[in-house]
Design a protein around this motif. Structure first.
Motif, short mmCIF file in Angstrom:
data_model
loop_
_atom_site.label_atom_id
_atom_site.label_comp_id
_atom_site.label_asym_id
_atom_site.label_seq_id
_atom_site.Cartn_x
_atom_site.Cartn_y
_atom_site.Cartn_z
N ARG A 183 13.18 12.89 10.21
CA ARG A 183 13.39 12.95 11.66
C ARG A 183 12.10 13.14 12.43
O ARG A 183 12.01 12.76 13.60
N HIS A 184 11.11 13.73 11.81
CA HIS A 184 9.84 14.00 12.49
C HIS A 184 8.72 13.19 11.85
O HIS A 184 8.75 12.92 10.64
N PRO A 185 7.72 12.78 12.64
CA PRO A 185 6.62 12.00 12.07
C PRO A 185 5.90 12.74 10.95
O PRO A 185 5.76 13.97 10.98
N ALA A 186 5.47 11.98 9.96
CA ALA A 186 4.75 12.54 8.82
C ALA A 186 3.27 12.63 9.14
O ALA A 186 2.74 11.84 9.93
N ARG A 187 2.60 13.55 8.49
CA ARG A 187 1.14 13.68 8.62
C ARG A 187 0.49 12.94 7.46
O ARG A 187 0.78 13.23 6.29
N LEU A 188 -0.36 11.99 7.79
CA LEU A 188 -1.04 11.24 6.75
C LEU A 188 -2.04 12.13 6.01
O LEU A 188 -2.84 12.81 6.63
N HIS A 189 -1.97 12.09 4.68
CA HIS A 189 -2.95 12.82 3.88
C HIS A 189 -4.02 11.86 3.36
O HIS A 189 -5.22 12.09 3.58
N ARG A 190 -3.59 10.78 2.71
CA ARG A 190 -4.57 9.82 2.21
C ARG A 190 -3.86 8.55 1.77
O ARG A 190 -2.67 8.56 1.48
N ALA A 191 -4.60 7.46 1.74
CA ALA A 191 -4.10 6.22 1.15
C ALA A 191 -4.20 6.33 -0.36
O ALA A 191 -5.11 6.97 -0.90
N ARG A 192 -3.25 5.66 -1.05
CA ARG A 192 -3.24 5.69 -2.50
C ARG A 192 -3.23 4.26 -3.05
O ARG A 192 -2.24 3.80 -3.63
N PRO A 193 -4.31 3.51 -2.88
CA PRO A 193 -4.36 2.14 -3.42
C PRO A 193 -4.28 2.10 -4.93
O PRO A 193 -4.06 1.04 -5.52
N ASP A 194 -4.43 3.26 -5.57
CA ASP A 194 -4.36 3.34 -7.02
C ASP A 194 -2.93 3.47 -7.54
O ASP A 194 -2.69 3.44 -8.74
N VAL A 195 -1.97 3.62 -6.61
CA VAL A 195 -0.56 3.79 -6.99
C VAL A 195 0.22 2.54 -6.63
O VAL A 195 0.08 2.00 -5.52
N SER A 196 1.07 2.08 -7.53
CA SER A 196 1.90 0.91 -7.28
C SER A 196 3.13 1.27 -6.46
O SER A 196 3.67 2.39 -6.59
N LEU A 244 0.83 -1.21 0.00
CA LEU A 244 0.00 0.00 0.00
C LEU A 244 0.86 1.26 0.00
O LEU A 244 1.78 1.41 0.81
N VAL A 245 0.53 2.18 -0.88
CA VAL A 245 1.19 3.48 -0.94
C VAL A 245 0.30 4.52 -0.27
O VAL A 245 -0.93 4.49 -0.41
N VAL A 246 0.91 5.41 0.51
CA VAL A 246 0.18 6.51 1.13
C VAL A 246 0.85 7.83 0.78
O VAL A 246 2.05 7.89 0.53
N GLU A 247 0.05 8.88 0.76
CA GLU A 247 0.56 10.23 0.55
C GLU A 247 0.63 10.91 1.91
O GLU A 247 -0.33 10.85 2.70
N VAL A 248 1.76 11.53 2.20
CA VAL A 248 1.97 12.16 3.50
C VAL A 248 2.55 13.55 3.30
O VAL A 248 3.08 13.89 2.24
N HIS A 249 2.45 14.36 4.36
CA HIS A 249 3.07 15.67 4.40
C HIS A 249 4.25 15.60 5.36
O HIS A 249 4.11 15.15 6.50
N ILE A 250 5.43 16.03 4.91
CA ILE A 250 6.65 15.96 5.73
C ILE A 250 7.34 17.32 5.73
O ILE A 250 7.13 18.15 4.85
N ASP A 251 8.19 17.52 6.77
CA ASP A 251 9.01 18.72 6.77
C ASP A 251 10.39 18.38 6.20
O ASP A 251 10.62 17.27 5.73
N VAL A 252 11.33 19.33 6.27
CA VAL A 252 12.61 19.14 5.58
C VAL A 252 13.66 18.44 6.43
O VAL A 252 14.76 18.17 5.96
N ALA A 253 13.37 18.14 7.70
CA ALA A 253 14.38 17.58 8.60
C ALA A 253 14.68 16.12 8.26
O ALA A 253 13.76 15.31 8.13
N ARG A 254 15.97 15.79 8.13
CA ARG A 254 16.41 14.43 7.83
C ARG A 254 17.51 14.03 8.80
O ARG A 254 18.22 14.88 9.33
N ASP A 255 17.69 12.71 9.01
CA ASP A 255 18.82 12.25 9.81
C ASP A 255 19.97 11.89 8.88
O ASP A 255 19.91 12.11 7.67
N SER A 256 21.04 11.30 9.44
CA SER A 256 22.24 11.03 8.66
C SER A 256 22.01 10.02 7.56
O SER A 256 22.77 9.95 6.60
N ALA A 257 20.96 9.19 7.67
CA ALA A 257 20.66 8.19 6.65
C ALA A 257 19.62 8.67 5.64
O ALA A 257 19.22 7.92 4.75
N GLY A 258 19.17 9.92 5.79
CA GLY A 258 18.16 10.44 4.88
C GLY A 258 16.74 10.17 5.31
O GLY A 258 15.79 10.48 4.60
N ARG A 259 16.55 9.57 6.51
CA ARG A 259 15.20 9.31 7.00
C ARG A 259 14.58 10.60 7.56
O ARG A 259 15.30 11.50 7.98
#
Length: 322
Positions: free
Chosen positions: A300-313, A283-298
């Motif tokens: 750093r702050h939790p994302a806000r869920l916008h919607r599920a995208r079952p139509d996207v592979s 399942l793919v979901v669309e989320v809203h994120i800020d610009v903060a990343r850790d050393s691995a590119g993850r």
């Protein structure tokens, strides 16, 4: 008597980037929040959570000789690389002291971006309104001709300038902080406001907290260039109503899930782990994120869920690092 650094004043999140009337704005930096004091020649550098960072940043300690004794600052520790803020280099500084810290201080020097004045030459300035503290902070930089590692955080009451700052995400700025001009500095109180620039993006659900039929949060991943699903972050806690919308969208993981045996941190900077249930990474979901990343590119702050995208592979989701 030795002066004790107070807890930092905090900011509450807002959804609007508009500068309120009677407030000033400052850029929000992607670094480590830090308070620093110089008292009877002793330098103390502490994180927002009270961690002593003094030994990890010897260049900042040495730079404290530029400050008058009995002075304390609130600000952000940052490291620059190739013209932008790099949290990766900053993160690597915390675990070192002594020779190791000295080497990295030369290679990836830290800068202290000062945005508030808590004490000045023995005078407690926290009861002063922000506008007076700010004027005194600017005068401190001018009178002492402060140089590296010190940097004065910009401040403005001009809405056009705020809008310009919000376009600086390419260099690592997270957003803006609003401060009421007449407010004192109140330790541990969320009397400031913060607006973070967020972008919409997509990720793959690889695990959940709670149950697959009613998840409490979603653990998200992206494939790397070698075709391995890597963890990139998780969502904020979902409401019961939102979690219930995933009842028919998530399938239990079969054998050979790429995250089998993995553990996941409950948050950046904590040793607490999450109790998760793996699901098929479909399942793919669309989320809203800020610009903060850790050393691995993850994220750093939790994302806000916008919607599920079952139509996207899952194969259509951008690769890690994109």
């Amino acid at each position: 008597m030795t002066w004790t650094l107070p807890e930092p004043m905090l900011a509450a999140a807002v959804n609007s980037p508009d500068l309120p009337r009677g407030w000033a704005a400052e850029p929000k930096w992607d670094g480590f929040r830090a308070n620093l004091s110089v008292d009877s020649g002793r330098v103390v550098l502490r994180s927002r959570r009270g961690t002593d960072m003094t030994l990890a940043f010897p260049e900042v300690v040495a730079g404290a000789a530029q400050l008058p004794d009995g002075t304390a600052l609130d600000g952000e520790l940052v490291v620059w690389e190739a013209g932008r803020l790099t949290f990766k280099r900053l993160q690597g500084r915390l675990r070192l002291s002594g020779t190791g810290a000295g080497r990295l201080a030369q290679e990836w020097p830290g800068h202290f971006v000062a945005f508030d004045l808590l004490r000045l030459a023995g005078t407690n300035t926290m009861p002063w309104p922000y506008r007076r503290r700010r004027a005194a902070l600017e005068q401190l930089f001018t009178a002492r001709r402060l140089t590296v590692p010190w940097a004065l955080c910009p401040s403005t009451t001009d809405p056009d300038t705020v809008r310009e700052w919000l376009s600086w995400t390419a260099v690592g700025l997270e957003g803006v902080v609003f401060k009421r001009l007449e407010d004192p500095y109140r330790p541990a109180i969320r009397g400031w406001l913060k607006y973070k620039v967020r972008e919409s993006t997509e990720a793959i659900v690889g695990a959940v907290t709670g149950s697959p039929t009613a998840p409490r949060s979603l653990l998200l991943g992206r494939y790397d260039t070698d075709g391995r699903l890597q963890y990139i972050g998780r969502t904020v806690t979902l409401s019961q109503a939102v979690g219930g919308t995933f009842t028919d969208l998530l399938n239990p993981a079969g054998s050979g899930h790429p995250w089998t045996g993995w553990t996941f941190s409950a948050g950046w900077g904590t040793n607490e782990t999450l109790n998760v249930t793996l699901v098929q990474p479909e399942l793919v979901v669309e989320v809203h994120i800020d610009v903060a990343r850790d050393s691995a590119g993850r994220w750093r702050h939790p994302a806000r869920l916008h919607r599920a995208r079952p139509d996207v592979s899952a194969g259509d989701v951008a690769l890690l690092g994109s």
